[in-house]
Design a protein around this motif. Sequence first.
Motif, PDB file in Angstrom:
ATOM      1  N   LEU A 470      29.828  30.137  49.853  1.00 51.83           N
ATOM      2  CA  LEU A 470      28.677  29.708  49.067  1.00 51.83           C
ATOM      3  C   LEU A 470      28.927  29.771  47.563  1.00 51.83           C
ATOM      4  N   ALA A 471      30.129  30.184  47.166  1.00 48.77           N
ATOM      5  CA  ALA A 471      30.457  30.226  45.747  1.00 48.77           C
ATOM      6  C   ALA A 471      30.547  28.803  45.195  1.00 48.77           C
ATOM      7  N   ASP A 472      30.229  28.660  43.906  1.00 49.38           N
ATOM      8  CA  ASP A 472      30.362  27.369  43.223  1.00 49.38           C
ATOM      9  C   ASP A 472      31.803  27.276  42.735  1.00 49.38           C
ATOM     10  N   ALA A 473      32.652  26.666  43.549  1.00 50.77           N
ATOM     11  CA  ALA A 473      34.097  26.650  43.278  1.00 50.77           C
ATOM     12  C   ALA A 473      34.406  25.998  41.936  1.00 50.77           C
ATOM     13  N   GLY A 474      33.705  24.918  41.622  1.00 48.35           N
ATOM     14  CA  GLY A 474      33.967  24.229  40.363  1.00 48.35           C
ATOM     15  C   GLY A 474      33.626  25.084  39.166  1.00 48.35           C
ATOM     16  N   PHE A 475      32.488  25.746  39.202  1.00 45.41           N
ATOM     17  CA  PHE A 475      32.084  26.611  38.097  1.00 45.41           C
ATOM     18  C   PHE A 475      33.057  27.778  37.963  1.00 45.41           C
ATOM     19  N   VAL A 476      33.410  28.388  39.079  1.00 44.61           N
ATOM     20  CA  VAL A 476      34.344  29.522  39.050  1.00 44.61           C
ATOM     21  C   VAL A 476      35.669  29.096  38.450  1.00 44.61           C
ATOM     22  N   LYS A 477      36.168  27.921  38.823  1.00 44.25           N
ATOM     23  CA  LYS A 477      37.468  27.445  38.344  1.00 44.25           C
ATOM     24  C   LYS A 477      37.427  27.101  36.860  1.00 44.25           C
ATOM     25  N   ASP A 478      36.363  26.423  36.444  1.00 48.97           N
ATOM     26  CA  ASP A 478      36.328  25.885  35.087  1.00 48.97           C
ATOM     27  C   ASP A 478      35.786  26.857  34.049  1.00 48.97           C
ATOM     28  N   ARG A 479      34.949  27.834  34.475  1.00 49.20           N
ATOM     29  CA  ARG A 479      34.230  28.584  33.461  1.00 49.20           C
ATOM     30  C   ARG A 479      34.314  30.100  33.610  1.00 49.20           C
ATOM     31  N   THR A 480      35.164  30.602  34.514  1.00 46.45           N
ATOM     32  CA  THR A 480      35.256  32.055  34.711  1.00 46.45           C
ATOM     33  C   THR A 480      36.702  32.512  34.794  1.00 46.45           C
ATOM     34  N   SER A 481      36.881  33.806  34.708  1.00 43.44           N
ATOM     35  CA  SER A 481      38.187  34.435  34.937  1.00 43.44           C
ATOM     36  C   SER A 481      37.978  35.709  35.737  1.00 43.44           C
ATOM     37  N   GLY A 482      39.001  36.118  36.466  1.00 38.83           N
ATOM     38  CA  GLY A 482      38.940  37.363  37.225  1.00 38.83           C
ATOM     39  C   GLY A 482      38.323  37.241  38.601  1.00 38.83           C
ATOM     40  N   PHE A 483      38.206  36.017  39.130  1.00 36.07           N
ATOM     41  CA  PHE A 483      37.560  35.852  40.428  1.00 36.07           C
ATOM     42  C   PHE A 483      38.319  36.558  41.548  1.00 36.07           C
ATOM     43  N   ASP A 484      39.647  36.489  41.523  1.00 35.62           N
ATOM     44  CA  ASP A 484      40.422  37.125  42.590  1.00 35.62           C
ATOM     45  C   ASP A 484      40.152  38.623  42.655  1.00 35.62           C
ATOM     46  N   GLU A 485      39.970  39.241  41.486  1.00 38.41           N
ATOM     47  CA  GLU A 485      39.689  40.680  41.459  1.00 38.41           C
ATOM     48  C   GLU A 485      38.349  40.990  42.128  1.00 38.41           C
ATOM     49  N   ILE A 486      37.353  40.171  41.809  1.00 38.23           N
ATOM     50  CA  ILE A 486      36.032  40.438  42.397  1.00 38.23           C
ATOM     51  C   ILE A 486      36.051  40.154  43.887  1.00 38.23           C
ATOM     52  N   ARG A 487      36.773  39.113  44.289  1.00 38.07           N
ATOM     53  CA  ARG A 487      36.852  38.758  45.711  1.00 38.07           C
ATOM     54  C   ARG A 487      37.481  39.902  46.502  1.00 38.07           C
ATOM     55  N   LYS A 488      38.570  40.440  45.984  1.00 44.10           N
ATOM     56  CA  LYS A 488      39.234  41.546  46.679  1.00 44.10           C
ATOM     57  C   LYS A 488      38.341  42.794  46.681  1.00 44.10           C
ATOM     58  N   ASN A 489      37.651  43.023  45.593  1.00 43.53           N
ATOM     59  CA  ASN A 489      36.825  44.233  45.489  1.00 43.53           C
ATOM     60  C   ASN A 489      35.700  44.249  46.509  1.00 43.53           C
ATOM     61  N   VAL A 490      35.078  43.094  46.759  1.00 49.41           N
ATOM     62  CA  VAL A 490      33.905  43.093  47.633  1.00 49.41           C
ATOM     63  C   VAL A 490      34.266  42.893  49.105  1.00 49.41           C
ATOM     64  N   GLU A 491      35.543  42.778  49.409  1.00 53.68           N
ATOM     65  CA  GLU A 491      35.936  42.601  50.818  1.00 53.68           C
ATOM     66  C   GLU A 491      35.434  43.753  51.679  1.00 53.68           C
ATOM     67  N   GLY A 492      35.413  44.942  51.126  1.00 53.96           N
ATOM     68  CA  GLY A 492      34.986  46.101  51.901  1.00 53.96           C
ATOM     69  C   GLY A 492      33.498  46.379  51.843  1.00 53.96           C
ATOM     70  N   TYR A 493      32.735  45.459  51.255  1.00 51.28           N
ATOM     71  CA  TYR A 493      31.304  45.679  51.077  1.00 51.28           C
ATOM     72  C   TYR A 493      30.487  44.706  51.923  1.00 51.28           C
ATOM     73  N   SER A 494      30.797  44.608  53.171  1.00 53.55           N
ATOM     74  CA  SER A 494      30.028  43.712  54.030  1.00 53.55           C
ATOM     75  C   SER A 494      28.592  44.225  54.152  1.00 53.55           C
ATOM     76  N   PRO A 495      27.629  43.333  54.395  1.00 58.33           N
ATOM     77  CA  PRO A 495      26.253  43.795  54.583  1.00 58.33           C
ATOM     78  C   PRO A 495      26.120  44.818  55.709  1.00 58.33           C
ATOM     79  N   GLU A 496      26.917  44.646  56.747  1.00 54.38           N
ATOM     80  CA  GLU A 496      26.868  45.598  57.860  1.00 54.38           C
ATOM     81  C   GLU A 496      27.289  46.993  57.398  1.00 54.38           C
ATOM     82  N   ALA A 497      28.299  47.055  56.516  1.00 51.51           N
ATOM     83  CA  ALA A 497      28.767  48.349  56.034  1.00 51.51           C
ATOM     84  C   ALA A 497      27.800  48.963  55.021  1.00 51.51           C
TER      85      ALA A 497
END
Length: 931
Positions: A470-497
């Motif tokens: 559900l991420a806005d891939a175009g916005f993330v690519k064109d207007r942000t930095s550090g997405f890989d860090e946030i993606r890896k960080n939240v891997e362990g934060y599932s709603p179930e957990a």
Amino acid sequence: MNAPLTHALEREQIAFRLNGAEVSALAEETIIEVADRLGVAIPRLCYKPGMRPDGNCRACMVEIKGERVLAPSCCRRPVKGMEVSSSSARALHAQKMIVELLASDMPAKSYRNDSELAHWQRALGVGQPRFESRAQPPADVSHPAMAVNLDACIQCTRCVRACREEQVNDVIGYAFRGAQSQIVFDLGDPMGESTCVACGECVQACPTGALAPAHDAYLVPIDRKVDSLCPYCGVGCQITYHVADNRIVRVEGRDGPANHERLCVKGRFGFDYAHHPQRLTKPLIRKPGFPKSADFVMDPANPLSVFREASWDEALDLAGGTLAKIRDRRGAHALAGFGSAKGSNEEAYLFQKLVRTGFGSNNVDHCTRLCHASSVAALLEGIGSGAVSNPVMDVMQAEVVLLIGANPVVNHPVAATWIKNAVKRGTKLILAEPRRSELARHATHFLQLKPDTDVALLNAMLHTIIAEGLADAGFVKDRTSGFDEIRKNVEGYSPEAMAAVCGIPAHTIREVARLYATSRGSMILWGMGISQHVHGTDNARCLIALALVTGQVGKPGSGLHPLRGQNNVQGASDVGLIPMMYPDYRSVDAKDARSKFEALWHKSLDPKAGLTVVEIMNAVHAGQIRGMYIMGENPAMSDPDVHHAREALAELEMLVVQDIFLTETGYLADVILPASAFPEKTGTFTNTDRSVQLGRQALEPPGEARQDLWIIVEMAKRIGLDWRYAHPREVFDEMRQAMPSIAGISWQRLERDSAVTYPCAGDDDPGQRVVFTDRFPTASGRGRFVPASIIPAAERPDGEYPFVLITGRQLEHWHTGSMTRRTEVLDAIEPAPVASLHGDDLSALGVPPGGSINVASRRGSITLAARADNGTPRGAVFIPFCYYEAAANLLTNPVLDPFGKIPEFKYCAVRVSPGGTAAATLGYGADAAAG
């Protein structure tokens, strides 16, 4: 005619005839709106611009050629070729008959000098009514703010619409039928016993005085009206003072960009503090033989028991001269200053300039350190600006609003009305808050998360958005930095957990994450429930990440908005009243910024960031800071572990306090300088929407009290600065040189328009309501993701201290209560400290509602009354921090967020037990006002 309306008429015009003249209307205009625009007077009583037209009074009837019956002009839109007459014999006869019938029910006594019904009687030549009056109900004077005079009620239902459709408080109703029809409060309760929150919108709407301010305020002859601003929260409502004999008689809402005439109980009724008998009117110097200590208490109504009166020259020479001696003897870092978010931009600018160029250090701060410092730290880090991206009003354009860690119904009541209006129009509200507030009934999803678990909830939402694509891939690519860090960080934060951590079911977390991510426009608004934690910066980082990962920023109805607590906390921060930033958030350790301000101010500046509020108190205890100048702040009430703060203030060689009352901080002062209340000064103030607004002087200060700007300039002279500022506009002109954000806003434009939003390039620029549309003000132009992990509160409940303390504000009181507790109406509604607990917790303690409890932490204890509130979760206690006799900040933990340096006000461990007798008040409020 204004420019937008001119352009609209050029686009689409409907030609018709009004009273024989060819006129044009917009497609959405009613006949009465066209008439008002053209200066054609049509009687009206139930109609009020800005409200939904109701058409029930029938005073605005007009004749339309070819139609059998008359039509209400407030509800009827013209069509091409229509011929309308508001002055035909038939229309005039109907108008006069309606006005005469309504006037026949009016009492002999008038409740307001400017009754609209009386006006139309005169305008239409309607004399003494020929009809007998109906039996009328008795007056209801049960409310301290307002009188209910239903003998003057014409049942126009303006009050119903004001209460139910504008403020959405749903208190006023229309009951019974026929001749028994009547306005009622709740289920026919007296107004003072109803759920009325005293916003007074009904009073401003009422055309006859059937609803009126108490004490016959509508009958007092007015000398003049002064357009200004509300002195309380960051919404920045525009108001009009009605003044007689240098006293404010009443306040009405003005059509400002943030409030459109709306006000809350504080804005409408919280003005008479300016006339309180405890106002300081002469400079004071502490007498020998009254040593200072953290426990020192005195009667604020009797300052001469501890202080003696002095001339201004003597007081200023002692205050400024002693501070200068401390600086010269011990160095620049031996002094510090606390400025005020209640004062104007010009005062805040000069105050921080005085500290930096006169004291010689950056040891200057104000209450932003205690409210949104962590939010600003995260915003500067993530998107390069500490300001909001969109005004509050943009909730009306949003499909989804995420409101977290805030209770705007109490803290920003007018902003809350726009949220409620948006919900009624279809906006989905996601409310996340440990305490159930009044807005919960309007929420699509109410997430009553466990206290201190914001990062768990927000990271789980981020996990869902990224994992489900559900991420806005175009916005993330064109207007942000550090997405890989946030993606890896939240891997362990599932709603179930995270469900067990935050107390919100996993499926609910997923549902609200999808809702936020996929809407056309989502806004996030947050308050101090987010910021006042040791992980407050992390909380805000997560909110910024939500906006960046979904592209929900930089467009109308989509953005980030930390709700500012005090009336000028945004402006005070903008102009540099913080220890690590010059005006416009230029870092003090940046050589180019320092060079710019050295050239502007003609002084060498300290390259080292100064100390923050709590750090300054610690430095006093360490013997490093020996003198302080405090303007309009009350750290003896607002600091965490306030006994520690009071000990620090008592240790100072010289404490100079500039204020309008003898506050708790003033008890420990060496010199007190009597200052000006908000209505006694002119200056600019910047609200939570980034709108720079002009507050205008309505009153003269009492006695020998002086305007704050004059006092700051005179203090600067005593410490060696050659200042010559004579008017706020001179300071504002210098601020424009220092601050590119407001460089395009002239004083003349503010005098004309009252409000201009920054950034603003020039007089032709309307100002940018929405920012970050194309790039962020970072070096790269990109927003930066900053991962956050769960960090628990510094102090968790245990067997000895099993409850969680949450502090905050009440609707009727503001900040430390120095103003609102000296306001008759506000003090009458909430006169004494009360703690809110879940009813089951009270039962377990064996304490009935209204009974006394003792609340203790590892730092102190207080005794106060208990209120049953099942919106407060089990195991938590909420206490407002405005009551000296039960100061919540005796309990709070001074541990700091490492980034924002903000204390953890919203979480500490306490013990609750049945208590003895609550402490007596210290001469505040209505009793003192009458004495």
